[in-house]
Design a protein around this motif. Sequence first.
Motif, mmCIF file in Angstrom:
data_model
loop_
_atom_site.group_PDB
_atom_site.id
_atom_site.type_symbol
_atom_site.label_atom_id
_atom_site.label_comp_id
_atom_site.label_asym_id
_atom_site.label_seq_id
_atom_site.Cartn_x
_atom_site.Cartn_y
_atom_site.Cartn_z
ATOM 1 N N VAL A 70 44.301 26.461 2.733
ATOM 2 C CA VAL A 70 44.013 27.849 2.399
ATOM 3 C C VAL A 70 42.573 28.111 2.803
ATOM 4 O O VAL A 70 41.690 27.254 2.615
ATOM 5 N N HIS A 71 42.327 29.272 3.368
ATOM 6 C CA HIS A 71 40.971 29.649 3.760
ATOM 7 C C HIS A 71 40.060 29.558 2.537
ATOM 8 O O HIS A 71 40.441 30.000 1.448
ATOM 9 N N ASN A 119 47.487 41.011 7.375
ATOM 10 C CA ASN A 119 47.873 40.490 8.692
ATOM 11 C C ASN A 119 46.972 39.372 9.214
ATOM 12 O O ASN A 119 46.988 39.064 10.391
ATOM 13 N N ARG A 120 46.186 38.755 8.344
ATOM 14 C CA ARG A 120 45.319 37.631 8.720
ATOM 15 C C ARG A 120 45.865 36.375 8.059
ATOM 16 O O ARG A 120 46.142 36.363 6.856
ATOM 17 N N LEU A 121 46.041 35.313 8.852
ATOM 18 C CA LEU A 121 46.528 34.041 8.333
ATOM 19 C C LEU A 121 45.463 33.439 7.422
ATOM 20 O O LEU A 121 44.365 33.119 7.867
ATOM 21 N N VAL A 122 45.808 33.288 6.125
ATOM 22 C CA VAL A 122 44.847 32.760 5.154
ATOM 23 C C VAL A 122 45.341 31.467 4.509
ATOM 24 O O VAL A 122 44.599 30.831 3.754
ATOM 25 N N GLY A 123 46.590 31.082 4.788
ATOM 26 C CA GLY A 123 47.128 29.841 4.254
ATOM 27 C C GLY A 123 48.279 29.360 5.117
ATOM 28 O O GLY A 123 48.912 30.150 5.824
ATOM 29 N N PHE A 124 48.540 28.047 5.050
ATOM 30 C CA PHE A 124 49.549 27.473 5.941
ATOM 31 C C PHE A 124 50.045 26.158 5.362
ATOM 32 O O PHE A 124 49.282 25.412 4.740
ATOM 33 N N VAL A 125 51.307 25.864 5.566
ATOM 34 C CA VAL A 125 51.863 24.542 5.308
ATOM 35 C C VAL A 125 52.995 24.298 6.315
ATOM 36 O O VAL A 125 53.728 25.222 6.675
ATOM 37 N N ASN A 126 53.097 23.064 6.767
ATOM 38 C CA ASN A 126 54.135 22.662 7.708
ATOM 39 C C ASN A 126 55.086 21.707 6.993
ATOM 40 O O ASN A 126 54.648 20.862 6.211
ATOM 41 N N VAL A 127 56.376 21.838 7.257
ATOM 42 C CA VAL A 127 57.377 20.923 6.709
ATOM 43 C C VAL A 127 58.012 20.188 7.887
ATOM 44 O O VAL A 127 58.860 20.734 8.594
ATOM 45 N N ALA A 128 57.539 18.981 8.121
ATOM 46 C CA ALA A 128 58.125 18.131 9.156
ATOM 47 C C ALA A 128 59.361 17.466 8.560
ATOM 48 O O ALA A 128 59.575 17.492 7.352
ATOM 49 N N TRP A 129 60.190 16.860 9.415
ATOM 50 C CA TRP A 129 61.367 16.179 8.895
ATOM 51 C C TRP A 129 61.839 15.112 9.850
ATOM 52 O O TRP A 129 61.382 15.016 10.995
ATOM 53 N N PRO A 172 47.760 30.135 18.497
ATOM 54 C CA PRO A 172 46.731 29.091 18.434
ATOM 55 C C PRO A 172 45.406 29.621 17.890
ATOM 56 O O PRO A 172 44.721 28.920 17.152
ATOM 57 N N THR A 173 45.066 30.856 18.223
ATOM 58 C CA THR A 173 43.816 31.440 17.724
ATOM 59 C C THR A 173 43.860 31.600 16.211
ATOM 60 O O THR A 173 42.902 31.253 15.505
ATOM 61 N N GLU A 174 44.986 32.096 15.678
ATOM 62 C CA GLU A 174 45.118 32.253 14.225
ATOM 63 C C GLU A 174 45.003 30.901 13.518
ATOM 64 O O GLU A 174 44.281 30.771 12.525
ATOM 65 N N LEU A 175 45.734 29.917 14.020
ATOM 66 C CA LEU A 175 45.700 28.596 13.398
ATOM 67 C C LEU A 175 44.320 27.965 13.510
ATOM 68 O O LEU A 175 43.830 27.354 12.565
ATOM 69 N N ASN A 176 43.685 28.104 14.659
ATOM 70 C CA ASN A 176 42.365 27.513 14.845
ATOM 71 C C ASN A 176 41.338 28.146 13.903
ATOM 72 O O ASN A 176 40.502 27.452 13.328
ATOM 73 N N THR A 177 41.409 29.460 13.730
ATOM 74 C CA THR A 177 40.472 30.142 12.836
ATOM 75 C C THR A 177 40.642 29.633 11.405
ATOM 76 O O THR A 177 39.659 29.302 10.734
#
Length: 128
Positions: A71-72, A48-58, A12-17
């Motif tokens: 992306v940050h 090792n730092r989360l700088v981008g994200f995408v979710n694939v719901a279905w 949660p901390t990584e995603l929140n940042t």
Amino acid sequence: MPELRIDPFPSPTELNTLWSAAWNTPTAPDFSPILPRSLAHIGAYQDNRLVGFVNVAWDGGIHAFLLDTCVHPDMRRRGIATRLVREATRIARERGAEWLHVDFEPHLTSFYRTCGFRPTEAGLIKLA
């Protein structure tokens, strides 16, 4: 170039940042009940730092949906979002999805067209 990780389950901390920086909001949604039910999610990591994200719901069947592509701001304009979307497309196909949907704001049309999406008719009801 950042490393892409499939289903990394960021804290949660990584995603929140990342979320706070990318969306200019104080807190991210709680992804803990969401990610285990997603078809996939992909994280981009730089040192090792989360700088981008995408979710694939279905829908549990043949339809998948791209959500929360981000992306940050310090890492934008480097092709990270394109790599995330292309990897999400590949994984969704590999995991059995036949259709990948995405909704986006008009200023992102060129980006999603470049990623292979084509315009379609759709409907929307605002519930809240």
